[in-house]
Enzyme design. Structure first.
Site, short mmCIF file in Angstrom:
data_model
loop_
_atom_site.label_atom_id
_atom_site.label_comp_id
_atom_site.label_asym_id
_atom_site.label_seq_id
_atom_site.Cartn_x
_atom_site.Cartn_y
_atom_site.Cartn_z
N HIS A 149 -2.01 17.16 17.50
CA HIS A 149 -1.05 16.83 18.56
C HIS A 149 -1.76 16.10 19.69
O HIS A 149 -2.66 16.64 20.32
CB HIS A 149 -0.42 18.14 19.07
CG HIS A 149 0.46 17.98 20.25
ND1 HIS A 149 0.15 18.52 21.48
CD2 HIS A 149 1.66 17.36 20.39
CE1 HIS A 149 1.12 18.24 22.34
NE2 HIS A 149 2.04 17.55 21.69
N HIS A 185 0.71 10.19 27.47
CA HIS A 185 1.87 11.08 27.47
C HIS A 185 2.65 11.08 28.77
O HIS A 185 3.87 11.21 28.79
CB HIS A 185 1.43 12.51 27.15
CG HIS A 185 2.55 13.50 27.11
ND1 HIS A 185 2.99 14.19 28.22
CD2 HIS A 185 3.34 13.90 26.08
CE1 HIS A 185 4.00 14.96 27.89
NE2 HIS A 185 4.24 14.82 26.59
#
Length: 349
Positions: free
Chosen positions: A31, A73
């Site tokens: 991730h 992100h």
């Protein structure tokens, strides 16, 4: 071995042979690379995940001031880059990603450390900690496919959008940029390239792009109660999966693990099995090792019970038949999968 037998009894009635099949199907995806070890969404982190044995890595792309994409992100850059670096490199520019061009962002280093560590000094970091482009990240994947002789290594591209950050680009332009990056590397028919977003409109645009027709596409979901309520009965789950996945030319559903357990245990809806029967792989986010118990406290009001250990949590979902899990800590997930597989083989014999 006792743990495996107990899990088989409490989660589903399956043979050891079937357990082997389910465990083997479960891909372990780093991730944002390997943030449990540092270097979130960096070339260093992607390489770390693959070196630890992950079946691939997930990354995020966000639009920049000049309408291009950068891997990262957060729209607010303070967490990832630190105020000190931003103030020194671009004084007075602020901390919003939309204030910077792709080229400018590529001069900045991800200083957010591994959990519990001190922030890195950007002046001492190698270029592997730069904010990479999507193309650079794909090239790293291809290099590793060749070096590790694993053509099945996966890249999971998540597209981040935000309402007040879209004036420099559009959903169609984002789709075109992702397409161009894949087409340049002859990956438009690669089933190990996955694309996802929480933005339903973004995924609709991706789904109708003819050049991406053979790329597996995933709807991210379960980040709000209204979506979770669609899975409180088996017929409602089937209706949701047909409407929101199959009818939209999507192939997979990527959901949060906590409400998934709520649906499975509290509502007694075997939605993972239902999805598999409909040909829809279920992916889960995010396994965070030391912080795994805190995730379940967030939905304690709904009566969701957590797990005693991260290994118990991983085993539970692997035996439920999920096709992929996103993890910050690749090693524990791989070790758990290997342990389960070995125990199932022993029982089968």
């Amino acid at each position: 071995m006792k743990t495996l037998i107990l899990l088989l009894m409490t989660t589903m009635t399956i043979s050891a042979q079937r357990a082997v099949e389910l465990i083997n199907y479960c891909n372990i995806i780093g991730h944002r690379g390997a943030p449990g070890y540092g270097g979130e969404n960096t070339l260093w982190g992607f390489q770390k995940a693959l070196d630890l044995g992950a079946d691939g890595f997930e990354l995020d792309v966000i639009p920049t001031k000049d309408g291009k994409l950068i891997v990262g992100h957060d729209f607010d850059l303070k967490r990832l880059l630190g105020k000190e670096q931003l103030d020194e490199m671009f004084p007075g520019r602020g901390y919003d990603v939309i204030n910077y061009t792709q080229a400018e962002l590529q001069t900045l280093k991800i200083t957010y450390p591994e959990p519990g560590g001190d922030r890195y000094d950007y002046k001492t970091l190698s270029d592997e900690y730069r904010m990479p482009t999507l193309g650079e990240s794909i090239d790293l994947l291809l290099t590793n496919r060749a070096a590790k002789t694993r053509e099945d290594l996966k890249i999971y591209i998540e597209i981040k959008t935000k309402k007040n950050h879209m004036h420099t680009t559009s959903l169609n332009k984002i789709s075109a940029q992702v397409t161009a990056a894949l087409e340049k590397r002859e990956l438009l028919t690669d089933v190990n390239v996955w694309i996802q977003s929480f933005d339903y409109e973004m995924m609709d645009v991706i789904a109708v792009n003819p050049k991406l027709n053979k790329i597996p596409k995933t709807q991210l979901a379960f980040d709000n109660i209204s979506e979770i309520s669609k899975f409180t009965k088996s017929r409602k789950a089937k209706k949701y999966l047909k409407k929101q996945i199959l009818n939209r030319n999507l192939q997979m559903l990527h959901v949060w693990k906590v409400p998934s357990k709520y649906i499975l245990e509290n509502k007694k809806v075997a939605f993972i099995q239902i999805a598999r029967e409909m040909g829809i792989p279920i992916h889960l986010y995010t396994f965070r090792d030391p912080n795994f118990q805190g995730d379940y406290k967030s939905m304690a009001a709904l009566g969701v019970k957590g797990f005693e250990s991260k290994e118990e949590e991983l085993k539970y979902f692997m035996l439920k038949g999920v096709d992929a899990i996103m993890t910050d800590y690749v090693t524990s997930a791989i070790n758990t999968r290997t342990e389960l597989l070995n125990e199932a083989i022993i029982i089968e014999k």
